[in-house]
Design an enzyme around this catalytic site. Structure first.
Site, PDB file in Angstrom:
ATOM      1  N   GLY A   1       0.807  -1.208   0.000  1.00 49.45           N
ATOM      2  CA  GLY A   1       0.000   0.000   0.000  1.00 49.45           C
ATOM      3  C   GLY A   1       0.845   1.265   0.000  1.00 49.45           C
ATOM      4  O   GLY A   1       0.569   2.222  -0.731  1.00 49.45           O
TER       5      GLY A   1
ATOM      6  N   TYR B   1      -3.236 -20.819   5.329  1.00 48.56           N
ATOM      7  CA  TYR B   1      -3.104 -19.549   4.613  1.00 48.56           C
ATOM      8  C   TYR B   1      -3.189 -19.774   3.109  1.00 48.56           C
ATOM      9  O   TYR B   1      -3.854 -19.027   2.389  1.00 48.56           O
ATOM     10  CB  TYR B   1      -1.774 -18.894   4.988  1.00 48.56           C
ATOM     11  CG  TYR B   1      -1.527 -17.561   4.325  1.00 48.56           C
ATOM     12  CD1 TYR B   1      -2.254 -16.437   4.699  1.00 48.56           C
ATOM     13  CD2 TYR B   1      -0.548 -17.412   3.340  1.00 48.56           C
ATOM     14  CE1 TYR B   1      -2.029 -15.209   4.104  1.00 48.56           C
ATOM     15  CE2 TYR B   1      -0.321 -16.189   2.742  1.00 48.56           C
ATOM     16  CZ  TYR B   1      -1.055 -15.081   3.138  1.00 48.56           C
ATOM     17  OH  TYR B   1      -0.833 -13.868   2.538  1.00 48.56           O
TER      18      TYR B   1
ATOM     19  N   ARG C   1      14.473 -18.493  -4.307  1.00 44.59           N
ATOM     20  CA  ARG C   1      13.258 -17.689  -4.343  1.00 44.59           C
ATOM     21  C   ARG C   1      13.369 -16.588  -5.400  1.00 44.59           C
ATOM     22  O   ARG C   1      14.449 -16.086  -5.691  1.00 44.59           O
ATOM     23  CB  ARG C   1      12.990 -17.023  -2.984  1.00 44.59           C
ATOM     24  CG  ARG C   1      12.634 -17.990  -1.867  1.00 44.59           C
ATOM     25  CD  ARG C   1      11.268 -18.604  -2.052  1.00 44.59           C
ATOM     26  NE  ARG C   1      10.914 -19.461  -0.926  1.00 44.59           N
ATOM     27  CZ  ARG C   1      11.184 -20.754  -0.846  1.00 44.59           C
ATOM     28  NH1 ARG C   1      11.830 -21.364  -1.835  1.00 44.59           N
ATOM     29  NH2 ARG C   1      10.820 -21.461   0.211  1.00 44.59           N
TER      30      ARG C   1
ATOM     31  N   LYS D   1      17.845  -8.831  11.629  1.00 37.82           N
ATOM     32  CA  LYS D   1      18.918  -9.572  12.297  1.00 37.82           C
ATOM     33  C   LYS D   1      20.281  -8.964  11.997  1.00 37.82           C
ATOM     34  O   LYS D   1      21.156  -8.889  12.875  1.00 37.82           O
ATOM     35  CB  LYS D   1      18.891 -11.041  11.846  1.00 37.82           C
ATOM     36  CG  LYS D   1      17.725 -11.846  12.384  1.00 37.82           C
ATOM     37  CD  LYS D   1      17.818 -13.277  11.865  1.00 37.82           C
ATOM     38  CE  LYS D   1      16.656 -14.122  12.337  1.00 37.82           C
ATOM     39  NZ  LYS D   1      16.745 -15.511  11.840  1.00 37.82           N
TER      40      LYS D   1
END
Length: 316
Positions: free
Chosen positions: A16, A138, A210, A189
């Protein structure tokens, strides 16, 4: 010409905020953009959802809001993630139907992909098998948006569609390591490891591959979708296949951006999740063959710089 009133749920979140930034440089006279946050309405409540639709009377909706989390946030909470996301999505789609929204574009997730499949996966393969068992609640909840889009179109003629982004990252993300997706978790981290002079820990082996998409790139594609995409069938918004990268390599780019020189540990007792979730963007490339994705290293550097600058106010 009738003015478009474009309502964005989840308007204060990662994507958004990206849309707000892009729209500030691409505002059209016939468009009014409204960005909702959780302060405006509890979208788990049917009454509050319908009330906010009646208040703004949108002609178009981009539905980004969801109960989300990374692998370790979702594991063990499949019931909660399924029920709450199903309830929210049902409220948004029904309100869009009842208030005669002309187009609804919902955000799905790579979590809907079948666990066992061939790669690269495309839009026709979404329902070919169950999602990964770690986050099936999910994954199924997000899949049902595609089912409902087709049902609303068949029964009522609604132009409800969805987009399927790969792993999103960028400014305004949730950087809590226990709740976040992989990149913001690694950034958090790395920041703490550099500040405290401690080792940087990566959960898993880092071998998982990924595709990632920068939130500002995804914002541009969402704006294109709400303006121009006319199919009910979903469309994958993913970087090109050659841009797929291992979690280890992403971590090294993040450490490079931080100029981190300390110890790096791989916690191999932690799970990696699916080793691949490669998605084909061939359909997107047919529509937008010239679209340029921000290179991973550049986008990661910009995200790290934003986090350092906004550390005190960032979600974490």
């Amino acid at each position: 010409m009738q003015k478009k009133i474009i309502l964005v749920t989840g308007g204060s979140g990662l994507v958004g905020n990206g849309i707000q930034k892009v729209i500030n440089g691409d505002q059209r006279e016939d468009e009014e953009w409204i960005f909702l946050s959780s302060k405006d309405a509890n979208l788990l409540s049917k009454e509050e959802t319908f009330a906010v639709f009646e208040k703004y009377k949108p002609t178009h909706v981009i539905h980004l809001a969801a109960l989300v989390g990374g692998l370790y946030a979702i594991m063990g909470k499949n019931c909660d993630f399924f029920r709450k996301n199903m309830k929210m999505n049902d409220n948004i789609l029904e309100a869009s139907h009842k208030t005669k929204v002309k187009k609804l574009v919902s955000c799905l997730s790579s979590s809907i992909f079948p666990h066992k499949t061939s790669y690269p996966i495309d839009e026709t393969m979404v329902h070919d098998g169950p999602p990964h068992p770690s986050f099936f609640g999910y994954g199924y909840a997000k899949r049902m948006v595609d089912v409902l889009n087709k049902a609303y179109n068949e029964e009522y003629g609604c132009l409800f569609t969805s987009v399927l982004p790969c792993n999103i990252f960028g400014p305004h993300d949730n950087f809590n390591p226990l709740q976040s997706q992989v990149i913001p978790g690694l950034i958090s981290k790395a920041y703490e490891a550099k500040k405290n002079g401690t080792a940087f820990e990566i959960w898993g082996t880092g071998a998982a591959q990924r595709q990632f998409i920068y939130s500002l790139d995804l914002a541009k594609l969402f704006i294109w979708a709400v303006r121009s995409y006319q199919e009910i069938e979903p469309i994958i918004f993913a970087s090109d296949l050659e841009d797929e990268v291992s979690i280890k390599d992403v971590a090294m780019m993040i450490l490079e951006a931080f100029e981190f020189k300390g110890e790096v540990k791989f916690l191999t007792d932690k799970g990696d999740g699916p080793l691949k979730k490669t998605a084909s963007n061939a359909k997107l490339r047919k529509y937008l063959p010239q679209f340029q994705f921000t290179p991973n290293r550049e986008a990661l550097r910009e995200t790290v710089e934003w986090y350092v600058k906004n550390y005190d106010s960032a979600r974490k």
